[in-house]
Scaffold this active site. Structure first.
Site, short mmCIF file in Angstrom:
data_model
loop_
_atom_site.label_atom_id
_atom_site.label_comp_id
_atom_site.label_asym_id
_atom_site.label_seq_id
_atom_site.Cartn_x
_atom_site.Cartn_y
_atom_site.Cartn_z
N VAL A 65 4.64 -5.84 -4.38
CA VAL A 65 5.78 -5.75 -3.45
C VAL A 65 5.87 -7.09 -2.71
CG1 VAL A 65 6.75 -4.51 -1.48
CG2 VAL A 65 5.45 -3.27 -3.23
N GLY A 91 -2.62 -2.33 -6.70
CA GLY A 91 -1.46 -3.22 -6.80
C GLY A 91 -1.71 -4.35 -7.79
N SER A 120 -2.53 -8.24 3.26
CA SER A 120 -3.04 -8.11 4.63
C SER A 120 -3.39 -9.48 5.20
CB SER A 120 -4.26 -7.21 4.66
OG SER A 120 -3.95 -5.99 4.02
N HIS A 169 0.84 -1.21 0.00
CA HIS A 169 0.00 0.00 0.00
C HIS A 169 0.87 1.26 0.00
CE1 HIS A 169 -2.76 -2.91 2.22
NE2 HIS A 169 -3.49 -2.55 1.17
#
Ligand code: PAF
Length: 283
Positions: A176, A147, A186, A37
């Site tokens: 990432v 993303g 998450s 994020h």
């Protein structure tokens, strides 16, 4: 960093900024922020005058047996992570403001939302499209950042913007990864230590697929898929939901590999469903 809790206040701020000819970048999130994020925040800050990050755990994109209740919520921790970035506003709407009593409209994204993840998460992408359409109308951004980890979501949102004529640039940023290649998510927080180690198999499978296509010149879809599946199945904690090689624009499965293609996988590790993908392209 302004905290904005209502749709009315967010729209008022966006109108004022828009009138002043400021460009607005939106980073939509469900919170539980991680480096992925934050990379979107950095990109938005580079490309816009104003950056707004939204945090809303959207109930309409979770199925009845999914993890809506369990989904990590930690607004204080999120704000602490954002504080070095000088984000202009954080939009934190309440569910009663986003979906008031009597709310009945939803965006149906069509067939593209029913394949891959949509096959095991019916209604998920219509929930995503509905909330993202609302966020676009509320924040009125010039650019919105997502993303690549959620590759199908990025294709769905580009289609939403095109089909409904949102004058918003959809920017997809690279996934990432943790040092062992696991894509940041998450939901990684659900994994215990053994599962976390086992979860590295997703990236290993993608790299294997990429290598077979690019270095070994394989174009046989079933061969590449079966090699990837064998690798994943060798990990005792992993259970494959799907492993597909698809067209990068419409996500249809390809019959023969001609790059660029996207390798998309969804794997349950223990009880946690993880997704990842890689776009394979000749340089
Ligand atoms: O990717 C997410 O976190 C969510 O699906 C999004 C785009 C914020 C919509 O709720």
């Amino acid at each position: 960093m302004r905290l904005i809790h209502t749709i009315k206040d967010m729209q008022a701020l966006s109108r004022m900024l828009g009138a002043g000819k400021k460009t607005i970048g939106l980073v939509p999130t469900m919170g539980a922020l991680h480096e992925g994020h934050l990379s979107l925040v950095r990109r938005s800050k580079d490309e816009n005058d104003i950056t707004v990050l939204s945090i809303f755990v959207n109930p309409t994109q979770f199925g009845p047996a999914e993890d809506f209740k369990q989904y990590p919520r930690n607004v204080e921790g999120d704000l602490a992570k954002l504080s070095p970035y000088n984000v202009d506003a954080v939009f934190l709407p309440g569910a009663e403001d986003m979906y008031p009593e009597g709310f009945s409209t939803s965006v149906n994204i069509g067939g593209i939302g029913e394949i891959l993840c949509g096959a095991s998460r019916p209604g998920h992408f219509n929930g995503v499209a509905t909330v993202v359409a609302k966020l676009f109308n509320i924040v009125m951004p010039h650019r919105a950042y997502f993303g690549q980890k959620d590759f199908q979501q990025t294709v769905v949102i580009k289609k939403l913007a095109e089909d409904l004529s949102f004058d918003i640039n959809i920017i997809v940023c690279p996934t990432v990864r943790e040092p062992d290649g696991l894509a940041m998510s998450s939901r990684n927080g659900y994994l215990n230590i053994e599962e976390r180690n086992g979860a590295a198999v997703l990236y290993k499978a993608l790299k294997l697929g990429e290598d077979l296509i690019l270095s070994k010149g394989m174009s046989d879809v079933s061969y590449v898929k079966s090699e990837m599946k064998n690798l994943i199945n060798a990990e005792p904690l992993a259970r494959i939901d799907y492993a597909e090689i698809v067209n990068v624009r419409n996500l249809e499965t390809v019959e023969k590999i001609e790059t660029p293609v996207a390798i998309c996988i969804a794997v349950k590790v223990g009880r946690t469903r993880l997704i990842d993908n890689m776009i394979v392209e000749k340089k």
